[in-house]
Write a protein that holds these residues in place. Structure first.
Motif, short mmCIF file in Angstrom:
data_model
loop_
_atom_site.label_atom_id
_atom_site.label_comp_id
_atom_site.label_asym_id
_atom_site.label_seq_id
_atom_site.Cartn_x
_atom_site.Cartn_y
_atom_site.Cartn_z
N LEU A 132 14.02 -15.43 -4.27
CA LEU A 132 14.02 -14.30 -5.20
C LEU A 132 14.05 -14.77 -6.65
O LEU A 132 13.28 -14.28 -7.49
N VAL A 133 14.90 -15.73 -6.97
CA VAL A 133 15.03 -16.19 -8.35
C VAL A 133 13.75 -16.93 -8.78
O VAL A 133 13.30 -16.80 -9.93
N ARG A 134 13.15 -17.71 -7.88
CA ARG A 134 11.90 -18.40 -8.23
C ARG A 134 10.79 -17.41 -8.52
O ARG A 134 9.92 -17.67 -9.37
N MET A 135 10.78 -16.29 -7.79
CA MET A 135 9.80 -15.24 -8.10
C MET A 135 10.13 -14.58 -9.43
O MET A 135 9.24 -14.27 -10.23
N ALA A 136 11.43 -14.36 -9.71
CA ALA A 136 11.83 -13.67 -10.94
C ALA A 136 11.44 -14.45 -12.19
O ALA A 136 11.01 -13.86 -13.19
N VAL A 137 11.58 -15.77 -12.17
CA VAL A 137 11.26 -16.55 -13.36
C VAL A 137 9.76 -16.57 -13.65
O VAL A 137 9.35 -16.93 -14.75
N LEU A 167 16.65 -21.69 -13.92
CA LEU A 167 16.31 -21.14 -15.23
C LEU A 167 15.96 -22.26 -16.22
O LEU A 167 15.02 -22.14 -17.01
N ILE A 168 16.72 -23.35 -16.17
CA ILE A 168 16.46 -24.46 -17.09
C ILE A 168 15.10 -25.10 -16.80
O ILE A 168 14.32 -25.39 -17.72
N GLU A 169 14.81 -25.28 -15.53
CA GLU A 169 13.53 -25.90 -15.17
C GLU A 169 12.35 -25.02 -15.55
O GLU A 169 11.27 -25.53 -15.89
N SER A 170 12.52 -23.73 -15.47
CA SER A 170 11.42 -22.81 -15.80
C SER A 170 11.41 -22.41 -17.27
O SER A 170 10.52 -21.68 -17.70
N ARG A 171 12.44 -22.87 -18.03
CA ARG A 171 12.53 -22.56 -19.46
C ARG A 171 12.57 -21.04 -19.71
O ARG A 171 11.92 -20.52 -20.62
N ARG A 172 13.37 -20.36 -18.91
CA ARG A 172 13.52 -18.91 -19.06
C ARG A 172 14.90 -18.58 -19.61
O ARG A 172 15.78 -18.06 -18.93
N SER A 173 15.11 -18.90 -20.85
CA SER A 173 16.39 -18.58 -21.49
C SER A 173 16.54 -17.09 -21.77
O SER A 173 17.64 -16.61 -22.08
N ASP A 174 15.42 -16.34 -21.69
CA ASP A 174 15.47 -14.91 -21.96
C ASP A 174 15.78 -14.08 -20.71
O ASP A 174 15.86 -12.85 -20.79
N LEU A 175 15.96 -14.71 -19.57
CA LEU A 175 16.25 -14.01 -18.32
C LEU A 175 17.74 -14.12 -18.03
O LEU A 175 18.28 -15.23 -17.91
N PHE A 176 18.39 -12.97 -17.87
CA PHE A 176 19.83 -12.92 -17.63
C PHE A 176 20.08 -12.65 -16.15
O PHE A 176 19.65 -11.62 -15.61
N ARG A 229 29.04 -22.97 -7.16
CA ARG A 229 27.90 -23.73 -6.67
C ARG A 229 26.61 -22.90 -6.76
O ARG A 229 25.56 -23.40 -7.19
N THR A 230 26.69 -21.63 -6.39
CA THR A 230 25.51 -20.75 -6.48
C THR A 230 25.08 -20.57 -7.92
O THR A 230 23.89 -20.64 -8.25
N SER A 231 26.04 -20.36 -8.81
CA SER A 231 25.72 -20.17 -10.22
C SER A 231 25.06 -21.41 -10.81
O SER A 231 24.10 -21.30 -11.60
N ASN A 232 25.51 -22.58 -10.44
CA ASN A 232 24.91 -23.81 -10.96
C ASN A 232 23.47 -23.97 -10.48
O ASN A 232 22.59 -24.39 -11.25
N GLN A 233 23.21 -23.65 -9.23
CA GLN A 233 21.85 -23.78 -8.71
C GLN A 233 20.90 -22.80 -9.39
O GLN A 233 19.76 -23.16 -9.72
#
Length: 556
Positions: free
Chosen positions: A476-481, A533-542, A524-528
């Motif tokens: 889900l998160v990979r799709m969101a970014v 987000l860091i790898e996709s450079r999506r600092s604008d996604l909360f 652990r979930t929050s870190n992953q």
């Protein structure tokens, strides 16, 4: 948030109340707004009152949508503002004609020491009634002052008339008679007649004043009604404890006129709701929110024709109003027909929110009668059937929906196709979507992700309380970014984050009540997720899993 130089200077000015007599005399009108904002931000109620009492513009707007991190105005500041508005009615320096408090503080009130919606409504009603009493006292003083002035003028006329009579009655030699001579000339009988005549004239004047006094109340009502000095616009929150006070304020004629933009009522009957609506101006009401009131189908059918008399009404919210179509009872078909006809009269309706109304299989009968396609549709806890979702995906509302909430309606393989079709129809308009508590597993979520990814303008997505594993959450998160428009994602806690003992396919209520492993699993979930987000450079996604503090409207 970076403050401008004007804002910083304004905060410094209002911080010292002892200096206000100096700068209030010379401050230009262009600086009143930043000074008032600084007074609210710094919680300076005395400065708020002084600025509002001298407000130099026609309109004063406090409220509206707040930016993220911006707190609601303090309770003391709001109270000082309302008191200052009443004082400003008699202040020649105040040019205020419209006080706009719409959107203050919000639907359910603010946090901390802010003033909630119910408290604000009560305070506004008290302010309107107090202003009316002050206006009546001022009018009585003016009338009494005018009466005394009129009486003084009449006495002066009588004295001049008597003096003229005395001048005409002179002695034969032309000299003015003395008082003793005058008594001898007029005689006792003539003096008595003069006294009686003056007493009779005075009695007629008093009777005329008595007749005027009998109509004083009516004249005051007409004067107050025609001399509205300030129109007060607000969102009103009414319940069983406050409706009488609100009814009094709305029916009061005075220098302050209360107007309502959105009306929220709780735990009151249909008859009381109708009496409140009868007092509201027909052009100002934009929405009504009815909660925890036992309307039943007959009551709602009775209320809808009255709502149709408000031409600008574009929002209708019904939450826990005891509408139940699960049980078959006599007259149900006729009642549903009346509801459909009532909704057909709401020509400007754009937002419809229904919660826990138990209308399985009846969505077509309700929504098909609406003459205008909806932009906001919230259907929570409605036990929607596959037929309901199939109709919604093909209805005239599908392509115009900007906000859709189907939370707590169970989805499965039979209904997922309808949801995908609906998202495809609304791909160019959907901005906010909530599917929380819908029983989405990894398999169902995987089938839904392509349709979610096709929503081109989606800004917020809520999927909390769904039984998803860590692997499904990562997908889900990979799709969101990869969605450039998405700004906020309310993700479900993965099953691995819960403490042992959770069923294999837990319900949303079980997920809500079951304790989480906050020591290690959540971090652990929050870190992953942060790493994605860091790898996709999506600092604008909360990303957040905080269901209680989630607010889709906080997205700028």
């Amino acid at each position: 948030m970076v403050l401008s130089l004007v804002s910083l200077c304004a905060r410094e000015v209002v911080s010292d109340h002892s200096s206000s007599p100096c700068w209030l005399r010379c401050v230009p009108r262009e600086l009143f707004r930043p000074l008032l904002e600084a007074a609210f931000t710094s919680c300076r109620p005395l400065a708020v009152g002084e600025l509002a009492q001298r407000w130099p513009e026609r309109t004063l707007r406090i409220g509206g949508r707040r930016k993220r991190g911006q707190t609601a105005p303090n309770r003391l500041c709001i109270q000082a503002l309302l008191l200052a508005v009443v004082r400003g009615l008699s202040d020649q320096r105040c040019a205020l004609q419209v006080l706009d408090l719409c959107g203050l503080p919000g639907d359910d009130g603010g946090m901390g020491d802010s003033m909630g919606g119910w408290s604000l409504t009560v305070a506004l009603c008290s302010m309107v009634v107090q202003a009316r009493a002050a206006g009546q006292r001022a009018q009585r003083k003016d009338r009494e002052r005018e009466r005394k002035r009129f009486s003084a003028l009449e006495r002066q006329k009588d004295l001049k008339r008597e003096r003229g009579q005395l001048k005409r009655e002179k002695e034969p030699n032309g000299d003015e008679a003395s008082n003793d001579t005058l008594v001898g000339v007029l005689g006792e009988e003539e003096l008595i007649k003069g006294v009686r005549r003056r007493m009779e004239i005075q009695r007629k004047k008093e009777s005329a004043l008595t007749g005027v006094a009998d109509t004083t109340k009516e004249n005051e009502e007409n004067d107050l009604r025609s001399n509205v000095l300030v129109h007060v616009r607000a969102d009103l929150f009414v319940n069983a404890r406050s409706w009488e006070r609100v009814h009094m304020a709305l029916s009061t004629s005075g220098p302050l006129k209360l107007q309502c933009r959105y009306l929220r009522v709780e735990e009151i009957s249909v008859s009381i709701i109708k009496s409140l609506l009868d007092l509201l101006p027909r052009q100002g009401l934009l929405g009504i929110d009815v909660r925890y009131s036992s309307l039943r189908v007959a009551g709602l059918a009775e209320l809808l024709p009255l709502l149709s008399t408000f031409p600008a009404l574009n929002s209708l919210r019904l939450h826990y109003c005891n509408l139940n179509f699960r049980r078959v009872h006599p007259g149900q078909e006729e009642a549903l027909k009346n509801l459909s006809q009532g909704l057909a009269q709401l020509h400007e309706l754009q937002s419809l929110s229904l919660t826990a109304l138990h209308l399985p299989g009846q969505l077509r009968a309700l929504l098909s009668s609406l003459p205008k396609p909806l932009e906001i549709l919230e259907l929570l806890y409605l036990s929607l059937s596959p037929a309901d979702l199939a109709y919604l995906s093909c209805s005239h509302h599908a392509s115009t929906l900007q906000q859709l909430d189907l939370s707590e309606n169970h989805l499965n393989e039979n209904t997922l196709l309808s949801i995908c079709r609906l998202l495809s129809q609304a791909s160019s308009s959907m901005q906010h979507l909530s599917l929380s508590g819908c029983g989405l597993t990894d398999t169902l979520l995987g089938l839904l992700l392509p349709s979610l990814g096709g929503c081109q303008v989606l800004r917020t997505l809520a999927l909390a309380l769904n039984p998803v594993s860590m692997a499904g959450l990562m997908e889900l998160v990979r799709m969101a970014v990869r969605m450039p428009s998405l700004r906020q994602l309310l993700y479900p806690n993965p099953l691995e984050d819960y403490q042992p003992g959770l069923p294999d396919l837990p319900s949303s209520s079980q997920l809500l009540d079951w304790p989480l492993d906050e020591a290690t699993a959540i971090s652990r979930t929050s870190n992953q997720l942060s790493q994605v987000l860091i790898e996709s450079r999506r600092s604008d996604l909360f990303l957040t899993c905080d269901l209680l503090n989630y607010d889709k409207d906080s997205v700028e």
